[in-house]
Structures are given as structure tokens and as C-alpha cells.
Design a protein around this motif. Structure first.
Motif, short mmCIF file in Angstrom:
data_model
loop_
_atom_site.label_atom_id
_atom_site.label_comp_id
_atom_site.label_asym_id
_atom_site.label_seq_id
_atom_site.Cartn_x
_atom_site.Cartn_y
_atom_site.Cartn_z
N GLU A 100 11.64 3.71 -0.35
CA GLU A 100 11.12 2.42 -1.31
C GLU A 100 9.68 2.15 -0.75
O GLU A 100 8.67 1.72 -1.21
CB GLU A 100 11.72 1.16 -1.22
N LEU A 101 9.41 2.31 0.66
CA LEU A 101 8.41 2.28 1.46
C LEU A 101 7.26 3.20 0.99
O LEU A 101 5.82 3.01 1.12
CB LEU A 101 8.54 1.85 2.83
N GLY A 105 4.19 5.11 -0.58
CA GLY A 105 3.53 4.59 -1.69
C GLY A 105 2.97 3.21 -1.63
O GLY A 105 2.13 2.84 -2.42
N ARG A 106 3.57 2.40 -0.80
CA ARG A 106 3.15 1.01 -0.56
C ARG A 106 2.02 0.85 0.34
O ARG A 106 1.95 1.80 1.11
CB ARG A 106 4.41 0.34 -0.18
N LYS A 107 1.26 -0.24 0.17
CA LYS A 107 0.31 -0.47 1.14
C LYS A 107 0.86 -0.71 2.62
O LYS A 107 2.07 -1.31 2.60
CB LYS A 107 -0.48 -1.52 0.55
N THR A 108 0.15 -0.42 3.70
CA THR A 108 0.60 -0.55 4.75
C THR A 108 1.25 -1.75 5.05
O THR A 108 2.29 -1.87 5.61
CB THR A 108 -0.33 -0.15 6.11
N ASP A 156 2.09 -4.18 3.33
CA ASP A 156 3.24 -4.78 2.56
C ASP A 156 4.35 -3.99 3.00
O ASP A 156 5.54 -4.73 2.96
CB ASP A 156 3.14 -4.07 1.11
N ALA A 157 4.28 -2.50 3.64
CA ALA A 157 5.56 -2.07 4.14
C ALA A 157 6.05 -2.72 5.48
O ALA A 157 7.06 -2.89 5.78
CB ALA A 157 5.11 -0.67 4.21
N ARG A 198 8.01 -5.99 4.89
CA ARG A 198 9.02 -5.73 4.57
C ARG A 198 9.92 -5.27 5.56
O ARG A 198 11.07 -5.86 5.88
CB ARG A 198 8.95 -4.77 3.40
N VAL A 222 -2.03 3.72 3.02
CA VAL A 222 -0.91 3.71 1.99
C VAL A 222 0.08 4.55 2.95
O VAL A 222 -0.02 5.75 3.64
CB VAL A 222 -1.07 4.53 0.75
#
Length: 72
Positions: free
Chosen positions: A17-18, A20-23, A25-26, A29, A65
């Protein structure tokens, strides 16, 4: 106790899920789930330690990313 390995506890979410996410945000999480985070720039050659730390998630990022990640 120092010197004893930490028990491996899987994250409460799928690491895929991580991708493709912005750094940031990941990172948030992972930290919210109780893990330490190490960010590695995939566009720059760098050395990483080979120690196994089950409470760590490594994020391989390029241009802010996440491209890949793994626990340990």
C-alpha cells in the motif's frame, strides 16, 4: 534486553500500500503503527547495514515517492 532479537511483528497494513505514496505519508503510516523508518534515496547509490531489525521499515524513494519498501 539488549542483544536479544526483537520479535517480528507484521505491520497492520500491507506494505504494498505504501508504493506510490509520498514519502512523508508513508513515513507517518509506518510510525503510527510503531515502526522506525529509514528512507533511502533510490536515485543515489548508498550503503545500508545488513542488520535485521524487525521494528524497522525501509522506504526506497525516488523524487519523494515510495518505489519499494520492506521490513527488517
Amino acid at each position: 534486553m539488549p542483544g536479544f532479537p526483537l520479535p517480528r511483528r507484521p505491520p497492520s497494513f500491507d506494505l504494498a500500500e505504501l508504493v506510490g505514496r509520498k514519502t512523508e505519508d508513508a513515513r507517518e503510516r509506518c510510525e503510527r503503527d510503531g515502526f522506525q523508518v529509514q528512507v533511502i534515496d533510490a536515485g543515489t547509490p548508498s550503503a545500508v547495514t545488513l542488520d535485521l531489525r524487525p521494528n524497522r521499515i525501509r522506504l526506497h524513494v525516488r523524487r519523494g515517492v515510495v518505489e519499494d519498501c520492506h521490513q527488517g
